[in-house]
Design a protein around this motif. Structure first.
Motif, mmCIF file in Angstrom:
data_model
loop_
_atom_site.group_PDB
_atom_site.id
_atom_site.type_symbol
_atom_site.label_atom_id
_atom_site.label_comp_id
_atom_site.label_asym_id
_atom_site.label_seq_id
_atom_site.Cartn_x
_atom_site.Cartn_y
_atom_site.Cartn_z
ATOM 1 N N CYS A 121 0.995 -1.179 -0.134
ATOM 2 C CA CYS A 121 -0.098 0.187 0.077
ATOM 3 C C CYS A 121 0.808 1.235 0.166
ATOM 4 O O CYS A 121 2.218 1.026 0.048
ATOM 5 N N ILE A 122 0.270 2.254 0.045
ATOM 6 C CA ILE A 122 0.885 3.609 0.171
ATOM 7 C C ILE A 122 0.247 4.365 1.365
ATOM 8 O O ILE A 122 -0.916 4.497 1.333
ATOM 9 N N VAL A 123 0.972 4.965 2.217
ATOM 10 C CA VAL A 123 0.615 5.961 3.256
ATOM 11 C C VAL A 123 1.179 7.444 2.866
ATOM 12 O O VAL A 123 2.438 7.728 2.563
ATOM 13 N N GLU A 124 0.176 8.177 2.619
ATOM 14 C CA GLU A 124 0.445 9.356 2.345
ATOM 15 C C GLU A 124 0.753 10.588 3.603
ATOM 16 O O GLU A 124 -0.202 10.394 4.184
ATOM 17 N N ALA A 125 1.848 11.158 3.815
ATOM 18 C CA ALA A 125 2.005 12.064 4.952
ATOM 19 C C ALA A 125 2.595 13.314 4.147
ATOM 20 O O ALA A 125 3.584 13.367 3.798
ATOM 21 N N MET A 126 1.759 14.519 4.413
ATOM 22 C CA MET A 126 2.243 15.750 3.929
ATOM 23 C C MET A 126 2.654 15.775 2.583
ATOM 24 O O MET A 126 3.760 16.280 2.252
#
Length: 163
Positions: A121-126
């Protein structure tokens, strides 16, 4: 630039130690962790940042307090026996995405086999999209979060039956 896996390991080591603050610099990148202050910061070298003239900082919350962590465990409880299952957890606070873009299929689904370096998966942060790897060989048993859902540091994302 540091890999997510490296930052995750540093966070685990600092969390398990008695130190309150940790700073590490290498090749123009900097990681700064403060246990009691709740600051996690990664600064990228200037040459790798295309749109910004200054380094970009990524902030993530520290591990949730026990009272916040309890509902996460309750949400994972419906699975009959999770003792032999590996949890793939979020290395940061951000938004969970199952695919690289809305038109693409999900990286993994229940029943898919994954390897150590398989992207799940991808985790988007800022505005930074961080690919999350399985770190274990096995089969995806359950996806614990929904696409587009906000996730916390350490929150379980997937359950994997290890091979």
């Amino acid at each position: 630039m540091f890999k997510v896996q490296e930052i995750r390991e540093i966070i685990k080591l600092v969390d398990a130690s008695s130190i309150d603050e940790f700073v590490y610099e290498a090749d123009g990148a900097k990681v700064k962790l403060k246990k009691n202050g709740g600051v996690t910061e990664v600064v990228a070298p200037k040459k790798e940042v295309a749109a910004a003239p200054a380094p970009v900082a990524v902030a993530a919350a520290p591990a949730p307090a026990p009272k916040v962590e309890a509902p996460v465990e309750v949400a994972a409880a419906p699975v009959a026996d999770t003792t032999d299952l590996h949890k793939i957890t979020s290395p940061m606070v951000g938004t969970f995405y199952q695919s690289p873009n809305p038109e693409s299929p999900a990286y993994v689904q229940v029943g898919d086999k994954v390897g150590d370096e398989s992207i799940v998966c991808i985790v988007e942060a800022m505005k930074l999209f961080n690919e999350i790897e399985a770190e274990i060989k096995g089969e995806i048993v359950e996806v614990l979060v929904k696409d587009g859902q906000l996730v916390e540091y350490g929150q379980p994302l997937f359950l994997v039956k290890a091979e």
